[in-house]
Design a protein around this motif. Structure first.
Motif, short mmCIF file in Angstrom:
data_model
loop_
_atom_site.label_atom_id
_atom_site.label_comp_id
_atom_site.label_asym_id
_atom_site.label_seq_id
_atom_site.Cartn_x
_atom_site.Cartn_y
_atom_site.Cartn_z
N HIS A 194 0.80 -1.17 0.07
CA HIS A 194 -0.08 0.00 -0.06
C HIS A 194 1.08 1.36 0.01
N PHE A 212 -4.69 2.55 3.84
CA PHE A 212 -5.83 1.67 3.48
C PHE A 212 -5.97 0.47 4.29
N VAL A 230 -5.63 5.87 -3.08
CA VAL A 230 -5.25 4.50 -2.98
C VAL A 230 -4.52 4.23 -4.13
N ASN A 287 -2.65 0.28 -4.55
CA ASN A 287 -2.38 -0.70 -3.96
C ASN A 287 -1.64 -1.78 -5.17
#
Length: 234
Positions: free
Chosen positions: A22, A26, A42, A44
């Protein structure tokens, strides 16, 4: 200003079926100083085992982009959309007022690695929507290829409800390209493979990222060759 985030500085979790990294807060990872960069909320970097994935779950008021780097990713949602994507394809979902979706690895033998990005939308209350686009990977060679944009100029570019553009590039060894944007905007850069140098001074390696402000012209060069993602943000 160029602020570098080394690959090893990312939060990492290993759930067996999922190995994830990450770049921003998150889930169980929370850092009040690392919530977002502009509307980018975000990023990821996920590795999902064969026949596993994220079961049906809800989203709301978020623009979600999935970019497969290796393997295949299957999407299904409550609006009836189904699609499978590999490298050269983009999945863009506007969660808007609410949608339920799943993302799974349909392969019985191959792991899937994909980047999932969340962006805050320009406005809330949008009707949920989904889009799968494909782009010509060859056009990434020594160029910045737009694959997601607020004002897409072709069917190969996914439409997103935020004032941003996502580019991918394959820069050969010894080559250099320049990116220019209006003053006051941000650049987020993520090295997928290889290494690169920014404005002749700052070097990034595989899976490093940089958050760049107050630098409207960015020179990107590579001695060994690189594949990277650049996001132009408000």
């Amino acid at each position: 200003m160029i602020k570098v985030y080394p690959a090893e500085s990312r939060y990492h979790a290993d759930y067996g079926w999922l190995k994830t990294y990450h770049s921003f807060s998150f889930g169980e990872y929370y850092d009040p100083n690392n919530i977002q960069f502009g509307p980018l909320r975000v990023l990821n970097d996920d590795f999902v085992a064969p026949l596993r994935g994220f079961g049906a779950h809800p989203h709301q008021e978020m623009e979600i982009v999935s970019i497969v780097l290796k393997g295949h990713l299957k999407h299904e949602d409550s609006a009836g959309h189904t699609a499978t994507t590999t490298f050269g394809g983009v999945q863009r979902m506007s969660a808007g007022t609410g949608i339920i979706h799943s993302e799974v690895n349909p392969s019985a033998t191959e792991e899937v690695n994909f980047l999932q990005l969340w962006f805050l939308p320009e406005v809330n209350g949008l009707t949920p929507s989904y889009e799968r686009t494909t782009f010509d990977v060859a056009k990434m060679k020594n160029a910045l290829l737009p694959i997601v944009a607020n004002r897409p100029s072709s069917r190969e570019i996914a439409h997103i409800h935020q004032d941003l553009t996502i580019y991918l590039s394959d820069l050969e060894a010894g080559k250099e390209i320049t990116f220019t944007q209006p003053e006051g905007r941000r650049i987020f850069l993520f090295v997928i493979e290889g290494e690169l140098t920014l404005n002749g001074k700052t070097t990034l390696h595989r899976r490093d990222s940089a958050r760049i402000t107050e630098i409207p012209t960015l020179g990107i060069a590579s001695k060994q060759g690189t594949r990277f993602m650049l996001i132009d943000l408000p």
